[in-house]
Scaffold this active site. Structure first.
Site, mmCIF file in Angstrom:
data_model
loop_
_atom_site.group_PDB
_atom_site.id
_atom_site.type_symbol
_atom_site.label_atom_id
_atom_site.label_comp_id
_atom_site.label_asym_id
_atom_site.label_seq_id
_atom_site.Cartn_x
_atom_site.Cartn_y
_atom_site.Cartn_z
ATOM 1 N N GLU A 433 -15.468 -30.809 -14.283
ATOM 2 C CA GLU A 433 -14.201 -30.280 -13.803
ATOM 3 C C GLU A 433 -13.520 -31.320 -12.916
ATOM 4 O OE1 GLU A 433 -15.303 -27.328 -10.987
ATOM 5 O OE2 GLU A 433 -13.272 -27.095 -10.208
ATOM 6 N N ASP A 506 -17.915 -27.145 -9.660
ATOM 7 C CA ASP A 506 -18.207 -26.882 -8.246
ATOM 8 C C ASP A 506 -19.024 -25.605 -8.100
ATOM 9 O OD1 ASP A 506 -16.750 -29.078 -7.556
ATOM 10 O OD2 ASP A 506 -14.923 -27.962 -7.043
ATOM 11 N N ASP A 508 -18.687 -23.021 -6.445
ATOM 12 C CA ASP A 508 -17.947 -21.953 -5.765
ATOM 13 C C ASP A 508 -17.339 -21.026 -6.820
ATOM 14 O OD1 ASP A 508 -15.913 -23.390 -6.881
ATOM 15 O OD2 ASP A 508 -15.010 -24.028 -4.986
ATOM 16 N N ASP A 510 -14.291 -20.664 -7.941
ATOM 17 C CA ASP A 510 -13.429 -21.322 -8.936
ATOM 18 C C ASP A 510 -14.257 -22.059 -9.975
ATOM 19 O OD1 ASP A 510 -11.098 -20.429 -7.908
ATOM 20 O OD2 ASP A 510 -10.747 -22.201 -6.642
#
Ligand code: 28F
Length: 645
Positions: A433, A506, A508, A510
C-alpha cells in the site's frame, strides 16, 4: 487380533467380519471421513447429525441439540423415534448394535454407496464409533430407556434397559462420543465451525430446529437455528448487506423423476453472482447437472419473456446466462436417491435426471412468476441488458489489451520491481500500500526472489463496479499482468509468476480495509489463487521496544506485555507504536516483515464447505454498513491461519 478372537468366541462367526470392517476404518480413516485433520474431526459431528436430520426429513423429529462438552466430547440428541432396539434376526443382535458396529456399504469419501434420506438410515454412526475413544448411546422408545457403550468400535456391554422414560410418549436418540486422540491430529472442536455448518443445515431443512451449545465456556454460548422459510431465508441471509433489486424472494419446489428440487433466488444491485448448489444437504462447489439445469432454465425463460414482451428488440442478441445472473443470489437444493459424483474431487453431480428435473421445475414456475410480476421481470431484464452492454465494452477493451501485449511482448507494469529468479516456485510478490512504503520495500527486499508492486490510493471495490470499469482500473490491470495468470475464462494457474502473493498494508483499520479490498478482488476474480494457498498477509509489528541498545519487536499487545515482563518495566524503556509501514526504515522493514527467516506470514484459507457463509461475510465487510465491517476487521484472524512463524 487378540481382541477380535475373544469377541468371536462370545458372539459367533459373524462378529469377526464386523470387527474387520471397523478395523478398516481405523486403518484408513481418510477413506471414510476425508482426513484426520481438524476438518475430519468436525466431520464426525456432521455424520451423527446427518442421521438425526434424516429422521427429521422422514417427518419424525423437529429438534436436534448439539453440545460441545467441557471435556471436548460431543453430545447429539434428537426427538425422533429412537433407533430400533429389537433383535435383527439376520445379524443375531439388536438393530441398535448393528447401526454402531456394522460398516455400511461405502462412504462419502470411499466411493460406492451414499447416504440417502429415508433409505440407509444410520450410515456413518459406525464410522464415528470406530474413531472414538468412547461412544455411548441412549434410546428412548416404547416408553423405555435403552443404553449401550462402545470403545474404538467395540461393544463394552450388551444393550441394556435402564427403566421407564419420564413420560410415556418420550422418544429420541442421544449420542455422546469422544474422538480418539490416536487417530486425530487435533481433538479440539471449534464452536464457530459447528455453528456455520448447522446454520446451513437448518436453512436447507425448513422447519427443523438445531440448537448448538459450547459448554466449555462460562457463561455457556448458545445458538439456535430455525427457519420456517428454509432456503428463502438463506438467500436473505447472504443478501443481508446488499441492496435487493425487488422485494420478494423467488421460491419454487417440485419433484420430478424422483428428484426433489428447491430453488430460491433474488437479484441485488451488485455485479457479482452468488449461486450455491447442494445435493442431499451437501455443498457441490463444482456444480454439476443440477446447476446446468438451473442455468438453462434461467437463460431460456428470461430470453423468451424478453422477446414476448418486447423488452429485447428483434435486432438485438439474446441475453447470455452471465448477463441474467449479474447480481443474482441463488440457492439450488436437490435431494436424490442415488447421487453420482464426478470430477477430480468427486464433488460434481453427474445424474442427468437432476438436470431435467431442475430445468423443468424452474422453467414452469419462473414463467408463471414473471407473468404475474411484470415489474420485477422488467428491472431484472433492464439490469441484464446493461450487463450485456458492459460485457461487450469489456470484451473490446480486453481484446485491445491482448493485441497490445502480443505486440509489446509481455509488458509488465512499470512500477513493478520484479525479481530476477526465473523459477516461480522460488518467487513472491509483495502488494504494498502506498508509494513510500513501496519505496522502502524495494530497498529492503531480497532482489532475486522478492518482487514489489506498490499500489496507490484506494483500491477499487470490485463488488461495486461493472466489468468494463474493473478492467479499466490501473491497479487491477497491473496486478493481473504481474501475476501472469490472466483472469476469468482465460485464467491459467500454471502461468502464475509467483508462488506467494503477499498483501502488505499498515497495521491499522485503513490497512485492514485495503487488505480486504484486495482479498475481495482475488476472491471474486481469481479464487483458485486462494483455494490453492498462494495468498498471504504480511504481519508488520505493532511496537518497537528499546532498552540498553537492545531492540524487541511486538506483533500484538499481548506480546508487548510479555516482553515487558521479561525485560522489566523500567523508566528508560523506549516504546514506539508503529502506525504505518512508512515509519520503518528499509532495514527495519526487512527484519520485521519481509525476511523469510524472521517474518510472520498468515495464509488466507478458503473453506469450500462454508463458501456461502464466507460469501456473505465478504459482502458484509465490503458493504456500506459500518458496524458489520468493524466486526469483520476485528475477527479477521479467523479467516487466516499462521504459516511461517
Ligand atoms: C443423535 C443422532 O442417529 N437418530 C436416528 C433413527 C430412527 C430410526 C433408525 C435412526 C432401522 C434398522 C437401521 C426408527 N423407527 N440421531 C440419530 N433416529 N435410525 S438414527 O432406523 C435405523 C434402521 O436398522 C428408525 C423406525 N425406523 C427407523
Amino acid at each position: 487380533m487378540a481382541d477380535n478372537k475373544k469377541n468371536a468366541t462370545e458372539y459367533g462367526g459373524d462378529q469377526i467380519q464386523i470387527l474387520e470392517g471397523l478395523e478398516a476404518v481405523r486403518k484408513r480413516p481418510g477413506m471414510y471421513i476425508g482426513s484426520t485433520s481438524s476438518r475430519g474431526l468436525h466431520h464426525l459431528v456432521y455424520e451423527i447429525v446427518d442421521n438425526a436430520v434424516d429422521e427429521a426429513l422422514a417427518g419424525y423429529c423437529d429438534t436436534i441439540w448439539v453440545d460441545i462438552n467441557p471435556d471436548n466430547s460431543i453430545t447429539v440428541t434428537d426427538n425422533g423415534r429412537g433407533i430400533p432396539v429389537d433383535i435383527n434376526h439376520k445379524a443375531g443382535k439388536s438393530a441398535l448394535e448393528v447401526v454402531f458396529t456394522v460398516l455400511h456399504a461405502g462412504g462419502k469419501f470411499g466411493g460406492g454407496g451414499y447416504k440417502v434420506s429415508g433409505g440407509l438410515h444410520g450410515v456413518g454412526a459406525s464410522v464415528v464409533n470406530a474413531l472414538s475413544e468412547s461412544l455411548e448411546v441412549w434410546v428412548h422408545r416404547d416408553a423405555k430407556e435403552y443404553h449401550q457403550k462402545y470403545s474404538k468400535g467395540k461393544t463394552l456391554c450388551e444393550v441394556e434397559e435402564l427403566g421407564a422414560t419420564e413420560k410415556e410418549d418420550m422418544t429420541g436418540t442421544k449420542i455422546t462420543f469422544l474422538p480418539d486422540k490416536e487417530i486425530f491430529e487435533d481433538t479440539v472442536f471449534e464452536f464457530e465451525t459447528l455453528q456455520t455448518r448447522f446454520r446451513e443445515m437448518a436453512f436447507l431443512t425448513k422447519g427443523l430446529k438445531i440448537s448448538v451449545r459450547d459448554l466449555r465456556k462460562d457463561p455457556v454460548e448458545e445458538a439456535v437455528y430455525h427457519y420456517e422459510g428454509g432456503i428463502k431465508e438463506f438467500v436473505s441471509f447472504i443478501n443481508v448487506s446488499k441492496q435487493p433489486l425487488y422485494n420478494d424472494i423467488f421460491y419454487c419446489e417440485g419433484i420430478k423423476d424422483g428428484v426433489k428440487v428447491e430453488i430460491a433466488m433474488q437479484h441485488n444491485d451488485s455485479y457479482t453472482e452468488s449461486t450455491y448448489s447442494f445435493v442431499n444437504n451437501i455443498t457441490t462447489p463444482e456444480g454439476g447437472t443440477h446447476l446446468e439445469g438451473f442455468r438453462r432454465a434461467l437463460t431460456k425463460t428470461f430470453n423468451e419473456y424478453a422477446r414476448e414482451f418486447k423488452l429485447l428488440k428483434e435486432s438485438e442478441d439474446n441475453l447470455s446466462g452471465e448477463d441474467i445472473r449479474e447480481g443474482l443470489t441463488a440457492i439450488i437444493s436437490v435431494k436424490i436417491g442415488n447421487p453420482q459424483f464426478e470430477g477430480q474431487t468427486k464433488q460434481k453431480l453427474g445424474n442427468s435426471e437432476a438436470r431435467n428435473a431442475v430445468e423443468s421445475v424452474l422453467s414452469e414456475n419462473l414463467k408463471i412468476y414473471l407473468e404475474q410480476n411484470p415489474a420485477t421481470a422488467k428491472v431484472i431484464l433492464e439490469k441484464s441488458i446493461l450487463a450485456q452492454r458492459a460485457r461487450d465494452a469489456a470484451r473490446k477493451a480486453r481484446d485491445l489489451t491482448r493485441r497490445k501485449s502480443a505486440l509489446d511482448g509481455l509488458s509488465l507494469p512499470g512500477k513493478l520491481a520484479d525479481c530476477s529468479d526465473n523459477n516461480p516456485k522460488n518467487c513472491e510478490i509483495y502488494l504494498v500500500e502506498g508509494d513510500s512504503a513501496g519505496g522502502s520495500a524495494k530497498t529492503a527486499r531480497s532482489r532475486d526472489t522478492q518482487a514489489i508492486l506498490p499500489l496507490r490510493g484506494k483500491i477499487l471495490n470490485v463488488e461495486k463496479a461493472r466489468l468494463d470499469r474493473i478492467y479499466a482500473n490501473e491497479e487491477i490491470k497491473s496486478m493481473i499482468t504481474a501475476f501472469g495468470t490472466g483472469i476469468h475464462d482465460d485464467f491459467d494457474i500454471t502461468k502464475l509468476r509467483y508462488d506467494k502473493i503477499i498483501i502488505m498494508t499498515d497495521a491499522d483499520v485503513d490497512g485492514a480495509h485495503i487488505s480486504t479490498l484486495l482479498l475481495t478482488f482475488l476472491y471474486r476474480f481469481m479464487p483458485e489463487l486462494i483455494k490453492q494457498g498462494h495468498v498471504y498477509l504480511a504481519t508488520p509489528p505493532l511496537y518497537k521496544l528499546e532498552k540498553n541498545k537492545k531492540i524487541w519487536y511486538a506483533y500484538s499487545d499481548d506480546e508487548l506485555n510479555r516482553i515487558l515482563v521479561e525485560v522489566g518495566r523500567d523508566q528508560n524503556n523506549k516504546i514506539q507504536r508503529y502506525k504505518g509501514l512508512g515509519e520503518m526504515d528499509a532495514e527495519q522493514l526487512w527484519e520485521t516483515t519481509m525476511d523469510p527467516e524472521r517474518r510472520i506470514l498468515k495464509r488466507v484459507v478458503y473453506n469450500e464447505e462454508t463458501a456461502a457463509t464466507i460469501d456473505k461475510t465478504f459482502t458484509t465487510l465490503m458493504g456500506d454498513q459500518v458496524e458489520p465491517r468493524r466486526e469483520f476487521i476485528e475477527e479477521n484472524a479467523k479467516y487466516v491461519t499462521n504459516l511461517d512463524v
